[in-house]
Design a protein around this motif. Structure first.
Motif, PDB file in Angstrom:
ATOM      1  N   ASN A 191       1.075  -1.374   0.290  1.00 36.88           N
ATOM      2  CA  ASN A 191      -0.276  -0.516  -0.032  1.00 36.88           C
ATOM      3  C   ASN A 191       0.504   1.401   0.238  1.00 36.88           C
ATOM      4  O   ASN A 191      -0.110   2.304   0.088  1.00 36.88           O
ATOM      5  N   GLU A 192       2.200   1.480   0.248  1.00 35.01           N
ATOM      6  CA  GLU A 192       2.462   2.663   0.857  1.00 35.01           C
ATOM      7  C   GLU A 192       4.448   1.944  -0.984  1.00 35.01           C
ATOM      8  O   GLU A 192       4.744   3.701  -0.946  1.00 35.01           O
ATOM      9  N   VAL A 193       3.326   1.615  -2.109  1.00 36.64           N
ATOM     10  CA  VAL A 193       4.782   1.971  -3.336  1.00 36.64           C
ATOM     11  C   VAL A 193       3.964   1.529  -4.492  1.00 36.64           C
ATOM     12  O   VAL A 193       2.817   1.052  -4.434  1.00 36.64           O
ATOM     13  N   GLU A 194       5.068   2.241  -5.522  1.00 36.63           N
ATOM     14  CA  GLU A 194       3.839   1.946  -6.846  1.00 36.63           C
ATOM     15  C   GLU A 194       3.604   0.664  -6.966  1.00 36.63           C
ATOM     16  O   GLU A 194       4.738  -0.611  -6.668  1.00 36.63           O
ATOM     17  N   PRO A 195       2.115   0.000  -7.728  1.00 37.86           N
ATOM     18  CA  PRO A 195       2.562  -1.562  -7.850  1.00 37.86           C
ATOM     19  C   PRO A 195       3.608  -1.936  -8.487  1.00 37.86           C
ATOM     20  O   PRO A 195       3.546  -2.838  -8.398  1.00 37.86           O
TER      21      PRO A 195
ATOM     22  N   GLU B 180       5.174  -5.142  -7.437  1.00 36.84           N
ATOM     23  CA  GLU B 180       5.161  -6.748  -8.332  1.00 36.84           C
ATOM     24  C   GLU B 180       6.587  -7.061  -8.740  1.00 36.84           C
ATOM     25  O   GLU B 180       7.162  -8.707  -8.902  1.00 36.84           O
ATOM     26  N   ILE B 181       7.763  -6.631  -8.569  1.00 37.97           N
ATOM     27  CA  ILE B 181       9.449  -6.198  -9.088  1.00 37.97           C
ATOM     28  C   ILE B 181      10.107  -6.820  -7.247  1.00 37.97           C
ATOM     29  O   ILE B 181      10.486  -7.830  -8.091  1.00 37.97           O
ATOM     30  N   ALA B 182       9.059  -6.713  -6.415  1.00 31.89           N
ATOM     31  CA  ALA B 182      10.068  -7.006  -4.434  1.00 31.89           C
ATOM     32  C   ALA B 182       8.914  -8.747  -4.706  1.00 31.89           C
ATOM     33  O   ALA B 182      10.106  -9.696  -4.275  1.00 31.89           O
ATOM     34  N   LYS B 183       8.260  -9.076  -5.748  1.00 32.99           N
ATOM     35  CA  LYS B 183       7.568 -10.805  -5.423  1.00 32.99           C
ATOM     36  C   LYS B 183       8.187 -11.121  -5.761  1.00 32.99           C
ATOM     37  O   LYS B 183       8.735 -13.062  -6.257  1.00 32.99           O
TER      38      LYS B 183
END
Length: 427
Positions: free
Chosen positions: A46-50, A54-57
């Motif tokens: 909820n605190e980063v761009e979508p 997705e990159i993190a995941k």
């Protein structure tokens, strides 16, 4: 993150590698390594761009990234800080990294030691190794020593030629150095107090936990110094190394789960001393029937002797027959020499060997012949006794074994992941 405390609550950019990752629907936890420390990055959906979430995941082990985030406290981690991630840029992708977060056999890890360096344990050990090197230079510079670099290719052997790597130096016999000591004696006659720090080699096929083909040796040589004075320098140096590691490697000792209270005991001087004669008697009184006077100590013997003290212990004055030709004969006995080995506690064995050097030209010449060596090859060494010889002493500390002991690793092969640690060539 080495300066995380200075940036607490502030936004920073930092480069790192992903060592592990877990995520749920609303949060991703990134385990990261920046070259200095391992730390955690938290990505809140909820605190980063979508696209950032997705990159993190999708991040895989050992992918390199640049992170933007805010430094915050994390009392559960060894570092004490974590990063609240705001943005992620992938720099280099990594797929099918072979060393996964599971148990691997030693042979597998050694075959991949160019990557094993990245693991938390290897990383911590090599950081401690680096601190020991830094502290070595600091100690000897403070004590007025000058660093001299002896040759790695040599035409003469300090301790016989049976364990030397032979090569040809154009039309001359040459060997990879097993010690810089003889050259350091020449330097000591010019500068008084000198030390060297470099690679040494033993052509000895061994798979014991103590022996290496290639290792780094720190070798001081001191003019106008007798053996008793040299022992004081040795114990002061070792205590200095340990204190420097305690002062500057707290995080890495925690990673290795090294007992720091035990290390603190090793900084207390002086260290105990026991003669070779008394050590043999001690062993015999404790049912060691596999050793007699004149034998060198094996690992079980050294370990038992060391267990009689809570700190390192010096074993003094070994039989002449089992020591190199250059050691000075005891003034009151012709069967032992003025030497000492420093034995580390906890079963790590000898970390220092040293002696007072023979200064009498005739005695040294005879010893060279007794060892079956060529007087012609050692004429330059004998010159040191011809022209203004003085009492002098020196010692050698093996870096890898010292690192293994101070870091508390079980096996010397774990003390670094470089090729010198296996008796085979790097694939």
């Amino acid at each position: 993150m080495s300066k995380a405390q200075e940036f607490l609550g502030k936004e920073i950019k930092i480069n790192a590698w992903v060592t592990n990752k877990r995520s749920s629907g609303k949060i991703a936890f990134l385990q990261l390594r920046d070259g200095d420390y391992y730390f955690q990055g938290i990505v809140l959906k909820n605190e980063v761009e979508p696209e950032v979430f997705e990159i993190a995941k999708g991040l895989t082990q050992e992918t390199s990234i640049m992170l933007t985030g805010v430094v915050q406290e994390d009392t559960r981690s060894k570092l004490g800080y974590e990063l609240l991630v705001k943005d992620i840029e992938v720099l280099g992708e990594s797929h099918d990294y072979p060393i996964t977060p599971k148990e691997h056999g030693t042979e597998f890890l050694m075959d991949h030691r160019h990557l094993w360096l990245r693991s938390s344990k290897q990383h911590a050990i090599l950081k401690i190794r680096n601190e020991i090197i830094r502290a070595t230079y600091e100690f000897f510079n403070k004590e007025g020593f000058m660093k001299v670099d002896p040759p790695i290719l040599t035409g003469s052997a300090p301790e016989g030629t049976t364990e030397l790597f032979h090569t040809e130096y154009f039309d001359q016999e040459a060997y990879l150095s097993q010690s810089g000591q003889l050259y350091m004696e020449a330097a000591a006659m010019a500068f008084g107090k000198v030390f060297s720090f470099g690679p040494t080699f033993r052509a000895e096929k061994s798979k014991t936990r103590r022996h290496l083909i290639e290792f780094w040796m720190m070798e001081p040589e001191m003019a106008f110094m007798h053996q008793d004075e040299s022992l004081e320098v040795q114990e002061q140096y070792v205590a200095y190394l340990i204190q420097s590691v305690l002062d500057n490697c707290d995080y890495y000792l925690d990673v290795l789960e090294r007992d720091k209270e035990v290390l603190k005991k090793y900084t207390q001087l002086p260290y105990d001393r026991i003669s070779y004669d008394d050590a043999i008697e001690l062993l015999h009184k404790n049912d060691f029937t596999d050793i007699t006077w004149g034998d060198d100590f094996g690992s079980p013997h050294e370990t038992f002797i060391a267990e009689q003290s809570d700190r390192p212990v010096f074993i003094l004055n070994y039989p002449k027959a089992i020591k190199p030709f250059y050691m000075k004969e005891h003034p009151d006995r012709d069967d032992v020499v003025l030497c000492a080995d420093l034995i580390a506690p906890e079963g790590y064995g000898e970390i220092i060997g040293g002696s007072e050097r023979e200064v009498d030209y005739d005695k040294l010449s005879q010893q060279i012949e007794n060892f079956g060596l060529s007087l012609e090859d050692y004429e330059w060494y004998l010159d040191l006794r011809r022209y203004g010889s003085v009492p002098h002493s020196g010692f050698g500390l093996g870096l890898e074994r010292t690192v293994t002991w101070i870091s508390g690793t079980e096996h010397i092969r774990e003390s670094t992941a470089f090729p010198r640690l296996l008796n085979r060539l790097y694939p």
